[in-house]
Write a protein that holds these residues in place. Structure first.
Motif, short mmCIF file in Angstrom:
data_model
loop_
_atom_site.label_atom_id
_atom_site.label_comp_id
_atom_site.label_asym_id
_atom_site.label_seq_id
_atom_site.Cartn_x
_atom_site.Cartn_y
_atom_site.Cartn_z
N GLY A 175 -2.97 -6.77 7.23
CA GLY A 175 -2.54 -6.86 8.62
C GLY A 175 -1.11 -6.41 8.87
N ALA A 176 -0.39 -5.98 7.82
CA ALA A 176 1.00 -5.54 7.99
C ALA A 176 1.04 -4.09 8.48
CB ALA A 176 1.75 -5.68 6.68
N ASP A 177 2.21 -3.70 8.97
CA ASP A 177 2.41 -2.32 9.43
C ASP A 177 2.66 -1.45 8.21
OD1 ASP A 177 3.04 0.06 10.59
OD2 ASP A 177 4.88 -0.65 11.58
N LEU A 178 1.61 -0.73 7.77
CA LEU A 178 1.71 0.05 6.55
C LEU A 178 2.43 1.38 6.76
CD1 LEU A 178 -1.86 -0.59 5.07
CD2 LEU A 178 0.26 -1.86 4.70
N THR A 179 2.80 1.68 8.00
CA THR A 179 3.57 2.91 8.25
C THR A 179 5.06 2.67 8.09
OG1 THR A 179 3.74 2.46 10.65
CG2 THR A 179 1.81 3.69 9.88
N ASP A 180 5.45 1.41 7.98
CA ASP A 180 6.87 1.07 7.85
C ASP A 180 7.22 0.89 6.37
OD1 ASP A 180 9.43 0.14 8.00
OD2 ASP A 180 8.98 -1.60 9.25
N PRO A 181 8.12 1.73 5.83
CA PRO A 181 8.50 1.60 4.41
C PRO A 181 9.07 0.23 4.07
CG PRO A 181 9.29 3.67 5.33
CD PRO A 181 8.79 2.85 6.48
N LYS A 182 9.66 -0.45 5.06
CA LYS A 182 10.24 -1.76 4.80
C LYS A 182 9.15 -2.77 4.42
CE LYS A 182 14.29 -1.26 7.81
NZ LYS A 182 15.01 -1.80 8.98
N THR A 183 7.94 -2.54 4.90
CA THR A 183 6.83 -3.42 4.57
C THR A 183 6.60 -3.44 3.06
OG1 THR A 183 5.73 -3.06 6.69
CG2 THR A 183 4.36 -3.84 4.86
N TYR A 184 6.58 -2.24 2.48
CA TYR A 184 6.37 -2.13 1.03
C TYR A 184 7.57 -2.68 0.27
CZ TYR A 184 2.49 0.88 2.36
OH TYR A 184 1.32 1.37 2.90
N GLN A 185 8.78 -2.46 0.81
CA GLN A 185 9.96 -2.94 0.12
C GLN A 185 10.00 -4.46 0.08
OE1 GLN A 185 12.32 -0.89 -1.45
NE2 GLN A 185 12.78 -2.90 -2.33
N ASP A 200 5.78 -2.24 -13.21
CA ASP A 200 4.46 -2.77 -12.87
C ASP A 200 4.28 -2.89 -11.35
OD1 ASP A 200 3.72 -3.04 -15.57
OD2 ASP A 200 4.68 -5.00 -15.70
N ILE A 201 5.36 -3.22 -10.67
CA ILE A 201 5.30 -3.33 -9.20
C ILE A 201 5.00 -1.96 -8.59
CG2 ILE A 201 6.63 -3.82 -7.12
CD1 ILE A 201 8.15 -5.94 -8.78
N LYS A 202 5.70 -0.92 -9.06
CA LYS A 202 5.49 0.44 -8.55
C LYS A 202 4.06 0.89 -8.79
CE LYS A 202 10.30 1.87 -9.20
NZ LYS A 202 11.22 2.71 -10.01
N ASP A 203 3.55 0.59 -9.99
CA ASP A 203 2.16 0.96 -10.28
C ASP A 203 1.21 0.23 -9.33
OD1 ASP A 203 2.97 2.58 -12.34
OD2 ASP A 203 2.56 1.12 -13.93
N GLY A 204 1.50 -1.02 -9.05
CA GLY A 204 0.65 -1.77 -8.14
C GLY A 204 0.67 -1.21 -6.74
N LEU A 205 1.85 -0.81 -6.27
CA LEU A 205 1.94 -0.21 -4.94
C LEU A 205 1.19 1.12 -4.87
CD1 LEU A 205 5.68 -0.99 -4.11
CD2 LEU A 205 3.67 -1.93 -2.96
N ARG A 206 1.24 1.89 -5.96
CA ARG A 206 0.48 3.15 -5.98
C ARG A 206 -1.01 2.87 -5.94
NH1 ARG A 206 4.78 5.21 -9.30
NH2 ARG A 206 3.83 4.36 -11.20
N ARG A 207 -1.45 1.85 -6.69
CA ARG A 207 -2.88 1.51 -6.66
C ARG A 207 -3.29 1.06 -5.27
NH1 ARG A 207 -1.56 -0.97 -11.51
NH2 ARG A 207 -1.50 -3.03 -10.55
N TYR A 208 -2.44 0.26 -4.64
CA TYR A 208 -2.75 -0.24 -3.31
C TYR A 208 -2.82 0.91 -2.31
CZ TYR A 208 -2.72 -3.06 0.90
OH TYR A 208 -3.05 -3.63 2.11
N GLY A 209 -1.86 1.83 -2.38
CA GLY A 209 -1.86 2.99 -1.49
C GLY A 209 -3.08 3.86 -1.69
N GLY A 210 -3.49 4.03 -2.95
CA GLY A 210 -4.66 4.83 -3.21
C GLY A 210 -5.91 4.17 -2.67
N ALA A 211 -5.99 2.87 -2.79
CA ALA A 211 -7.15 2.15 -2.28
C ALA A 211 -7.22 2.26 -0.76
CB ALA A 211 -7.08 0.67 -2.69
#
Length: 216
Positions: A175-185, A200-211
């Motif tokens: 439900g977060a705004d995934l267009t805002d980079p601050k959300t991921y930060q 490991d965090i970066k890998d997780g964010l890449r997996r999440y983005g790919g999903a």
């Protein structure tokens, strides 16, 4: 000083009450009875009485240590600290000195009731299940006084952090705004505070983005 009565405790299994004629009651175990040959009517010299009192104190400390470990697992340091802690009341003295507490801990280790290596694994498993990463778990092991020599072994037995990171991101970013980079930060910072490595965090964010890309 004469022993006026020697009888088993009605409340605590394995404990005996040694009543002296001056009204003193020594709480002892069968070990002290056998070691000192205690029985009703026995006359104790001052030296014998002092020795029995010391043995009774050691037995009391062991009993307290067992009570503490029965309530919840503890590290050796936590156990010794509790046994030697000063009561809140300024009029009371600590249960025992550090030397006696350490001796009790030695005995409980010999009997297998106290094991820092096993305790390290218990702590690591508990906090990993709560979604903590390796760094936070190390902090907790340090806080609980677990020797460093057991940290790596406990952490090596944990599952890879991928599932915990993925579960956190799914919950945090739903439900977060995934267009805002601050959300991921913000999500990355939250994972870092939980003790996960940046790699490991970066890998997780890449997996999440790919999903997310696959979903849409």
């Amino acid at each position: 000083m004469r022993i006026s009565k020697l009888a088993p405790s009605q409340r605590v299994a394995g404990r005996w009450l040694c009543h002296l004629e001056d009204g003193t009651i020594l709480r002892i175990t069968e070990n002290e009875i056998v070691s000192f040959g205690l029985c009703s009517g026995l006359e104790l010299t001052q030296e014998q009485r002092a020795a029995v009192e010391r043995a009774a104190k050691v037995a009391a400390v062991r009993d307290k240590a067992m009570d503490l470990l029965s309530a919840r697992p503890l590290s050796r340091k936590e156990l010794v600290d509790k046994l030697t802690a000063r009561p809140r009341s300024k009029d009371k003295e600590p249960l025992t000195d550090r030397e006696t507490a350490e001796a009790a801990a030695d005995r409980l280790e010999e009997l297998g009731y106290l094991n820092d290596e096993s305790y390290a694994r218990t702590v690591a498993d508990h906090y990993a299940a709560k979604g903590w990463g390796p760094s936070r778990i190390r902090e907790e092991l340090y806080r609980r006084g677990v020797p460093r020599e057991y940290w790596d072994g406990a952490l090596e037995e944990l599952d890879a952090p991928d599932d915990a990171i993925d579960a956190f991101l799914q919950k945090k970013l739903r439900g977060a705004d995934l267009t805002d980079p601050k959300t991921y930060q913000r999500a990355a910072n939250a994972l870092a505070r939980r003790g996960f490595r940046w790699e490991d965090i970066k890998d997780g964010l890449r997996r999440y983005g790919g999903a997310m890309e696959e979903e849409f």
